[in-house]
Design an enzyme around this catalytic site. Structure first.
Site, PDB file in Angstrom:
ATOM      1  N   LYS A   1       0.868  -1.191   0.000  1.00 53.76           N
ATOM      2  CA  LYS A   1       0.000   0.000   0.000  1.00 53.76           C
ATOM      3  C   LYS A   1       0.889   1.220   0.000  1.00 53.76           C
ATOM      4  CE  LYS A   1      -3.982   2.097   0.640  1.00 53.76           C
ATOM      5  NZ  LYS A   1      -3.706   2.733  -0.664  1.00 53.76           N
TER       6      LYS A   1
ATOM      7  N   GLN B   1       7.308   3.824   3.750  1.00 50.81           N
ATOM      8  CA  GLN B   1       5.893   3.471   3.827  1.00 50.81           C
ATOM      9  C   GLN B   1       5.689   2.175   4.615  1.00 50.81           C
ATOM     10  OE1 GLN B   1       3.708   5.565   1.659  1.00 50.81           O
ATOM     11  NE2 GLN B   1       2.140   4.846   3.052  1.00 50.81           N
TER      12      GLN B   1
ATOM     13  N   LYS C   1       5.243   1.862  -3.226  1.00 53.10           N
ATOM     14  CA  LYS C   1       5.153   3.220  -3.770  1.00 53.10           C
ATOM     15  C   LYS C   1       5.391   3.119  -5.266  1.00 53.10           C
ATOM     16  CE  LYS C   1       4.627   7.539  -2.397  1.00 53.10           C
ATOM     17  NZ  LYS C   1       3.913   8.110  -1.251  1.00 53.10           N
TER      18      LYS C   1
ATOM     19  N   GLY D   1      -2.944   8.208  -4.195  1.00 50.95           N
ATOM     20  CA  GLY D   1      -2.336   9.408  -4.780  1.00 50.95           C
ATOM     21  C   GLY D   1      -1.096   9.837  -4.016  1.00 50.95           C
ATOM     22  N   ASP D   2      -0.384  10.779  -4.561  1.00 49.18           N
ATOM     23  CA  ASP D   2       0.742  11.446  -3.896  1.00 49.18           C
ATOM     24  C   ASP D   2       0.969  12.717  -4.716  1.00 49.18           C
ATOM     25  OD1 ASP D   2       2.939  11.076  -1.760  1.00 49.18           O
ATOM     26  OD2 ASP D   2       4.156  11.484  -3.510  1.00 49.18           O
TER      27      ASP D   2
ATOM     28  N   THR E   1      -4.391  13.381   5.805  1.00 49.12           N
ATOM     29  CA  THR E   1      -2.956  13.498   6.101  1.00 49.12           C
ATOM     30  C   THR E   1      -2.692  14.790   6.881  1.00 49.12           C
ATOM     31  OG1 THR E   1      -2.474  12.302   4.077  1.00 49.12           O
ATOM     32  CG2 THR E   1      -0.632  13.428   5.117  1.00 49.12           C
TER      33      THR E   1
ATOM     34  N   SER F   1      -6.879   5.689   4.191  1.00 49.43           N
ATOM     35  CA  SER F   1      -6.885   4.824   3.004  1.00 49.43           C
ATOM     36  C   SER F   1      -7.193   3.383   3.413  1.00 49.43           C
ATOM     37  CB  SER F   1      -5.521   4.842   2.315  1.00 49.43           C
ATOM     38  OG  SER F   1      -5.428   5.913   1.423  1.00 49.43           O
TER      39      SER F   1
HETATM   40  P1  NDP Z   1       0.778  18.062  -3.643  1.00 56.92           P
HETATM   41  O1  NDP Z   1       1.240  17.763  -5.009  1.00 56.92           O
HETATM   42  O2  NDP Z   1      -0.672  18.253  -3.383  1.00 56.92           O
HETATM   43  O3  NDP Z   1       1.528  19.369  -3.089  1.00 56.92           O
HETATM   44  C1  NDP Z   1       2.906  19.467  -3.029  1.00 56.92           C
HETATM   45  C2  NDP Z   1       3.261  20.889  -2.620  1.00 56.92           C
HETATM   46  O4  NDP Z   1       4.664  20.971  -2.425  1.00 56.92           O
HETATM   47  C3  NDP Z   1       2.910  21.916  -3.679  1.00 56.92           C
HETATM   48  O5  NDP Z   1       2.588  23.133  -3.062  1.00 56.92           O
HETATM   49  C4  NDP Z   1       4.238  22.024  -4.449  1.00 56.92           C
HETATM   50  O6  NDP Z   1       4.396  23.248  -5.137  1.00 56.92           O
HETATM   51  C5  NDP Z   1       5.214  21.949  -3.315  1.00 56.92           C
HETATM   52  N1  NDP Z   1       6.526  21.514  -3.798  1.00 56.92           N
HETATM   53  C6  NDP Z   1       6.792  20.474  -4.617  1.00 56.92           C
HETATM   54  N2  NDP Z   1       8.109  20.400  -4.860  1.00 56.92           N
HETATM   55  C7  NDP Z   1       8.668  21.419  -4.172  1.00 56.92           C
HETATM   56  C8  NDP Z   1      10.004  21.880  -3.998  1.00 56.92           C
HETATM   57  N3  NDP Z   1      11.028  21.263  -4.613  1.00 56.92           N
HETATM   58  N4  NDP Z   1      10.213  22.951  -3.203  1.00 56.92           N
HETATM   59  C9  NDP Z   1       9.189  23.580  -2.590  1.00 56.92           C
HETATM   60  N5  NDP Z   1       7.905  23.192  -2.711  1.00 56.92           N
HETATM   61  C10 NDP Z   1       7.662  22.129  -3.489  1.00 56.92           C
HETATM   62  O7  NDP Z   1       1.375  16.904  -2.729  1.00 56.92           O
HETATM   63  P2  NDP Z   1       0.898  16.437  -1.294  1.00 56.92           P
HETATM   64  O8  NDP Z   1       0.500  17.604  -0.482  1.00 56.92           O
HETATM   65  O9  NDP Z   1      -0.033  15.306  -1.466  1.00 56.92           O
HETATM   66  O10 NDP Z   1       2.238  15.820  -0.724  1.00 56.92           O
HETATM   67  C11 NDP Z   1       3.228  16.608  -0.076  1.00 56.92           C
HETATM   68  C12 NDP Z   1       4.176  15.712   0.663  1.00 56.92           C
HETATM   69  O11 NDP Z   1       3.451  14.936   1.623  1.00 56.92           O
HETATM   70  C13 NDP Z   1       4.945  14.691  -0.175  1.00 56.92           C
HETATM   71  O12 NDP Z   1       6.200  14.463   0.413  1.00 56.92           O
HETATM   72  C14 NDP Z   1       4.086  13.442  -0.042  1.00 56.92           C
HETATM   73  O13 NDP Z   1       4.840  12.260  -0.289  1.00 56.92           O
HETATM   74  C15 NDP Z   1       3.695  13.550   1.407  1.00 56.92           C
HETATM   75  N6  NDP Z   1       2.522  12.782   1.774  1.00 56.92           N
HETATM   76  C16 NDP Z   1       1.329  12.987   1.145  1.00 56.92           C
HETATM   77  C17 NDP Z   1       0.216  12.269   1.546  1.00 56.92           C
HETATM   78  C18 NDP Z   1      -1.123  12.538   0.975  1.00 56.92           C
HETATM   79  O14 NDP Z   1      -2.087  11.965   1.493  1.00 56.92           O
HETATM   80  N7  NDP Z   1      -1.277  13.383  -0.014  1.00 56.92           N
HETATM   81  C19 NDP Z   1       0.319  11.205   2.559  1.00 56.92           C
HETATM   82  C20 NDP Z   1       1.601  11.156   3.227  1.00 56.92           C
HETATM   83  C21 NDP Z   1       2.650  11.885   2.796  1.00 56.92           C
HETATM   84  P3  NDP Z   1       4.215  23.299  -6.744  1.00 56.92           P
HETATM   85  O15 NDP Z   1       2.749  23.421  -6.958  1.00 56.92           O
HETATM   86  O16 NDP Z   1       4.987  24.507  -7.136  1.00 56.92           O
HETATM   87  O17 NDP Z   1       4.808  22.037  -7.286  1.00 56.92           O
END
Ligand code: NDP
Length: 451
Positions: free
Chosen positions: A94, A115, A130, A169-170, A213, A383
């Site tokens: 997962k 994970q 993943k 998703g991620d 999350t 999830s």
């Molecule tokens: P999203 O794609 O919804 O958002 C990611 C955010 O981070 C955007 O604002 C993006 O900006 C920004 N970002 C991406 N790359 C960079 C960078 N190099 N420097 C600064 N900002 C950056 O992703 P999520 O919110 O879903 O995920 C965020 C993190 O949380 C990841 O590490 C993910 O693995 C982790 N996570 C997510 C879960 C979930 O349920 N969604 C569960 C557990 C962990 P921009 O729009 O400019 O790219």
């Protein structure tokens, strides 16, 4: 007589690097866990004898495949797709799918490894995996994204299933992408089954999954503060990112009476000294989720807010910092700046957002440091609850799920606390999360014998 000598960290990592050349993110993630687990297995000979850590750091399999798609002008593009199935000792693989040009096999192996521990901490029957692609959905039309997702699933479908591997998703994979992926799986197999999570409510999604999350990060933070006789009300918070995790973490912080000062994206951050209140956050939600706009627009909309191009928000004075954007976004200088400004708690919403040096600095300090594998486990926990609802053909109400999420995060906190507490009462949440996450998977692997 089997070898029960525990290798030192450097020897262990040297072997890992040799077997996985150039995979620095993977080595970083394994190194962070091994630092706590090697001393732990020194006191638990059976884990060493069965080479559990060495086996956990070798994915069950890594599937990689070609994904071709046609853009709106008729040009053909060739990307690479992966699914890393790290370990299924305690349940089906997962973990999310990430679509971003920064995706490599190393990044996905680090995420699948992490994970495995995270899913174990939830207490739910889920193994670790993943996947994703170097495809970048930014700037692509809906039809282009649809064609890519259909092509991706045309290969992925043969490796997944509700009792085999359940992706979600991620980064870069939200409800639009999950819809296209699920539709294609259903078309190919002719079966409606709970093979993906993060689905829309209309076709088997769970209430609260989108928020889970971010909300879970704040529930975990609240438990940490409670354990230290502190509370969230009245605290200032710096949040990075403006995606799924950041926005719902900010929403819950505001609900709990904290003042959110910043949000960011990969271009820069906005600082609003008056606080991003519920109304302003609502505007950001529309900007990011509906218009797919940039965070810089916030400073044009709200008086007093400043936009800082090309920077991250870690120099802003705050009580609490929540890195919620991406891996290695908070380096050692940023960690120093936060500590110099007397930050009280740093809790990781993103996966591995602190560099190795930054994480070490936080652990050495006396602040509360919540590691990602525990703090952001709320998403995968809900999830897991989506999988249960799918198999029961049920759809639970939001309040029930929020109560379950609150309870699950409190239980994860308690596991980390009890394995991470030292005699003087200080809690090393990183060590606690690593040991508690490892033990459950390791015990299951011991029961299965050598494989
Ligand atoms: P999203 O794609 O919804 O958002 C990611 C955010 O981070 C955007 O604002 C993006 O900006 C920004 N970002 C991406 N790359 C960079 C960078 N190099 N420097 C600064 N900002 C950056 O992703 P999520 O919110 O879903 O995920 C965020 C993190 O949380 C990841 O590490 C993910 O693995 C982790 N996570 C997510 C879960 C979930 O349920 N969604 C569960 C557990 C962990 P921009 O729009 O400019 O790219």
């Amino acid at each position: 007589m089997a070898n029960t000598d525990v290798p030192d960290l450097d020897t262990f990592l040297e072997g890992l690097r040799k077997r996985n050349p150039g995979q620095e993110e993977f080595a970083q993630a394994v190194g962070e866990v091994a630092e706590d687990i090697l001393p732990f297995i020194a006191d638990n000979e059976n884990y060493q004898e069965a080479e559990i850590l060495r086996r956990l750091a070798e994915p069950d399999r890594v599937v990689s495949f070609r994904v071709c798609w046609e853009d709106d002008d008729g040009n053909i593009h060739v990307e690479r797709g992966w699914r890393v199935q790290n370990n299924n000792a305690i349940g089906p693989y997962k973990g999310g799918l990430r679509f971003s040009e920064s995706v490599t096999e190393s990044v996905l192996k680090f995420l699948a490894f992490e994970q495995t521990f995270k899913n174990s901490l939830t207490g739910l029957p889920m193994g670790g995996g993943k996947g994703g692609s170097n495809f970048n959905p930014k700037g692509k039309s809906d039809r282009e994204v649809m064609r890519f997702c259909q092509s991706f699933m045309t290969e992925l479908y043969r490796h997944i299933g509700p009792s085999v591997d359940v992706p979600a998703g991620d980064i870069g994979v939200g409800s639009r992408e999950i819809g296209y992926l699920f539709g294609q799986y259903k078309r190919i197999t002719g079966r409606w089954e709970g093979v993906l999570t993060g689905k829309a409510l209309e076709y088997g999604g769970s209430r609260l999954r989108t928020e889970a999350t971010g909300y879970g990060v704040v529930y975990f933070l609240r438990e940490m503060l409670k354990n230290a006789d502190e509370e969230l009300d009245g605290k200032t918070a710096v949040v990075s990112g403006s995606g799924n995790v950041a926005l719902y973490a900010a929403q819950k912080l505001i609900d709990c009476g904290a003042k959110v000062l910043t949000l960011s994206d990969s271009d820069g951050f906005v600082h609003d000294p008056d606080g991003i209140d519920a109304e302003k956050l609502d505007w950001v939600m529309k900007l990011k989720l509906e218009r797919r706009g940039r965070i810089s627009e916030y400073a044009d909309e709200f008086d007093g807010a400043e936009y800082h191009e090309g920077n991250a928000p870690w120099h802003v004075d705050c009580d609490i910092a929540l890195p919620c954007a991406t891996q290695n976004e908070l380096d050692d200088d940023a960690a120093k700046a936060l500590l110099d400004n007397d930050v009280m708690a740093v809790v990781e919403g993103a996966n591995m957002p602190s560099t190795r040096d930054a994480a070490k600095r936080f652990r050495k300090s006396d602040i509360l440091f919540g590691p990602a594998k525990a703090a952001n486990a709320g998403g995968v926990a809900v999830s897991g609850l989506e999988m249960t609802q799918n198999s029961q053909r049920m759809s639970w109400e939001c309040d029930k799920l929020d109560d379950m999420l609150t309870q699950l995060m409190a239980e994860i906190h308690e596991k980390c606390r009890s394995d991470g507490e030292s005699d003087d009462g200080a809690v090393d949440y990183v060590r606690g999360a690593n040991i508690a996450g490892f033990r459950k998977v390791a015990d299951a692997m011991l029961d299965f014998g050598v494989m």
